[in-house]
Design an enzyme around this catalytic site. Structure first.
Site, short mmCIF file in Angstrom:
data_model
loop_
_atom_site.label_atom_id
_atom_site.label_comp_id
_atom_site.label_asym_id
_atom_site.label_seq_id
_atom_site.Cartn_x
_atom_site.Cartn_y
_atom_site.Cartn_z
N ARG A 159 0.84 -1.20 0.00
CA ARG A 159 0.00 0.00 0.00
C ARG A 159 0.87 1.25 0.00
O ARG A 159 0.58 2.23 -0.65
CB ARG A 159 -0.97 0.01 1.20
CG ARG A 159 -1.73 1.34 1.29
CD ARG A 159 -3.02 1.29 2.12
NE ARG A 159 -2.93 0.53 3.34
CZ ARG A 159 -2.24 0.90 4.43
NH1 ARG A 159 -1.58 2.04 4.45
NH2 ARG A 159 -2.22 0.12 5.48
N TYR B 241 -15.26 18.62 -15.07
CA TYR B 241 -15.64 17.21 -15.26
C TYR B 241 -16.71 16.83 -14.23
O TYR B 241 -16.49 16.99 -13.03
CB TYR B 241 -14.41 16.31 -15.12
CG TYR B 241 -14.76 14.85 -15.11
CD1 TYR B 241 -15.22 14.22 -16.26
CD2 TYR B 241 -14.66 14.10 -13.94
CE1 TYR B 241 -15.59 12.89 -16.23
CE2 TYR B 241 -15.01 12.76 -13.92
CZ TYR B 241 -15.47 12.17 -15.06
OH TYR B 241 -15.83 10.85 -15.04
N ASP C 251 -6.32 19.77 -14.68
CA ASP C 251 -6.72 18.44 -15.13
C ASP C 251 -6.34 18.38 -16.62
O ASP C 251 -6.99 18.99 -17.46
CB ASP C 251 -8.24 18.28 -14.92
CG ASP C 251 -8.76 16.91 -15.38
OD1 ASP C 251 -8.05 16.23 -16.15
OD2 ASP C 251 -9.89 16.55 -14.97
N LYS D 190 -7.64 7.21 -19.54
CA LYS D 190 -7.89 7.76 -20.88
C LYS D 190 -6.65 7.61 -21.78
O LYS D 190 -6.18 6.50 -21.94
CB LYS D 190 -8.37 9.21 -20.73
CG LYS D 190 -9.41 9.42 -19.61
CD LYS D 190 -10.75 8.77 -19.91
CE LYS D 190 -11.70 8.76 -18.73
NZ LYS D 190 -11.99 10.06 -18.13
C1 LIG Z 1 -12.45 10.58 -16.91
C2 LIG Z 1 -12.08 11.91 -16.40
C3 LIG Z 1 -11.86 12.13 -15.03
C4 LIG Z 1 -12.08 11.06 -13.97
O1 LIG Z 1 -11.28 9.95 -14.15
P1 LIG Z 1 -11.68 8.44 -13.71
O2 LIG Z 1 -10.47 7.66 -14.09
O3 LIG Z 1 -12.92 8.10 -14.46
O4 LIG Z 1 -11.93 8.48 -12.25
C5 LIG Z 1 -11.46 13.39 -14.63
N1 LIG Z 1 -11.30 14.39 -15.52
C6 LIG Z 1 -11.52 14.22 -16.83
C7 LIG Z 1 -11.33 15.37 -17.74
C8 LIG Z 1 -11.91 12.98 -17.32
O5 LIG Z 1 -12.15 12.83 -18.62
#
Ligand SMILES: *Cc1c(COP(=O)(O)O)cnc(C)c1O
Length: 370
Positions: free
Chosen positions: A47, A99, A170, A195
């Site tokens: 962890r 988001y 982000d 992503k």
């Molecule tokens: C998908 C996404 C998130 C969240 O990510 P997860 O892996 O689904 O928790 C945050 N910001 C953006 C811009 C995203 O596309």
């Protein structure tokens, strides 16, 4: 070294005991102690740290030109660790088109603990005027989801620095190949590695990368190791593997997205296309200034409204109707019905994650239904 080289080498340590060129997956949760009760291998308990997680954090640090990175079990867990690391009573300024998963996290989980204002991030003066004595964090997302709005990273960084406010971007939509927020003045970058970074729609993951080892960063490490929202060794291995081809995948995503944006812009059934690389994008000049290339995401509005939007997504054969983004396969989605009633997304909008199929096949697929 250049980014193609770093993507392949910065997250890999060949195994000294077997000679395995690709770093093995270390599944053990616990590690041998030495005669003095020490940890001769440098690891104690998974962890707290794990070799595959360390490899992933190492390559992420290099990709974003930071000094350290923290990997998490999802993008939302990465975002949450920042909010959890703030002192109770802190104020956050975030975009009104943040988001939706993180917007809902703030509203549903941090109400009464933190305070927040959701505002228009294209208006730098409004950001300045929203700052209070308790403001500790400016959270931005550029390009934004799903309207592809940009915010001026350099200008906001300047204001944040003046007020000693941490500025986080982000960077999920752009990826480190298309935009380097730390170089533009941001303090921290967040990614949903689910992503583009993993790129194959088969791992959930998230990460933060920092420009400096601050007190807030030390607190985020504590949230990671004691909060325990860590990615598994196998997940770390997969994301590290995905990153090896990221620079080349992004070239393909950008090339296809550019051609698709041009095609859609000239189609009579389409009302508008939102892609930062188009001259018609209201912030195209800012995109040229702060982005290295324009990414693989776009959205567009249909003249015939919501009904037409639904019929398009239901008739396509190559584009898959599903949420998420950044994988090799093209995805298309009606965002309004995903985001809930407090969204600013128009009902006739479709969002596209442009994949790596041949552009002729993608255009033919759309052409047949538009
Ligand atoms: C998908 C996404 C998130 C969240 O990510 P997860 O892996 O689904 O928790 C945050 N910001 C953006 C811009 C995203 O596309």
């Amino acid at each position: 070294m250049k980014i193609e080289t770093l993507a392949i080498h910065a997250g890999n340590e060949s195994d000294k005991s077997t000679g395995a060129v690709v770093q093995p997956i270390t599944l053990s949760t616990t590690f041998l102690r030495g005669p003095q009760g020490d940890y001769p291998g440098g690891y104690m308990y998974s962890r707290a740290e794990n070799p595959n997680r360390q490899a992933l954090e190492s390559v992420l640090t290099k990709l974003e030109n930071g000094v350290d990175a923290c990997a998490f079990a999802s993008g939302n867990a990465a975002g949450m660790s920042v909010f959890q690391a703030l002192e109770p009573g802190s104020h956050i300024i975030c975009p009104d088109d943040m988001y939706h998963g993180l917007r809902n996290q703030l509203k549903l989980m941090f109400k009464g603990i933190l305070t927040f204002d959701f505002i228009d991030f294209t208006d730098v003066e409004l950001i300045f005027n929203t700052i209070k004595r308790e403001t500790k964090l400016i959270w931005a997302e550029t390009p934004s989801n799903p309207l592809m709005k940009l915010c001026d990273i350099g200008a906001i960084a300047h204001i944040a620095k003046e007020h000693q406010i941490t500025f986080v971007i982000d960077n999920t939509f752009a990826s480190p190949i298309c935009q380097k927020p730390l170089d533009l003045g941001a303090d921290m970058v967040m990614h949903s590695t689910t992503k583009f970074l993993n790129g194959h729609s088969d791992v959930s993951g998230g990460a933060l990368i920092t420009k400096e080892d601050t007190d807030l960063w030390k607190k985020i490490r504590i949230v990671q190791s004691y909060g325990g929202a860590i990615p598994s060794p196998f997940d770390c291995y997969l994301v590290t593997r995905g990153i090896k081809t990221l620079p080349y995948r992004m070239r393909g995503h950008v090339e296809n997205a550019t051609m698709l944006a041009n095609y859609l812009e000239n189609h009579p059934a389409v009302e508008a296309v939102f892609y930062p690389g188009l001259k018609s994008h209201p912030q195209h000049e800012l995109a040229q200034k702060q982005m290295l290339s324009f990414g693989g995401m776009l959205s567009f509005l249909l003249k015939d409204g919501e009904e037409k939007a639904h019929s398009v997504v239901n008739s396509l054969k190559i584009f898959t109707q599903a949420t998420s983004l950044g994988g090799v396969e093209s995805l298309i989605e009606h965002r309004y019905s995903v985001e809930g009633p407090d969204t600013k997304t128009p009902k006739n909008l479709l969002r596209v994650s442009v994949g790596l199929e041949h552009i002729d096949d993608l255009i033919a697929d759309l052409d047949a239904v538009l």
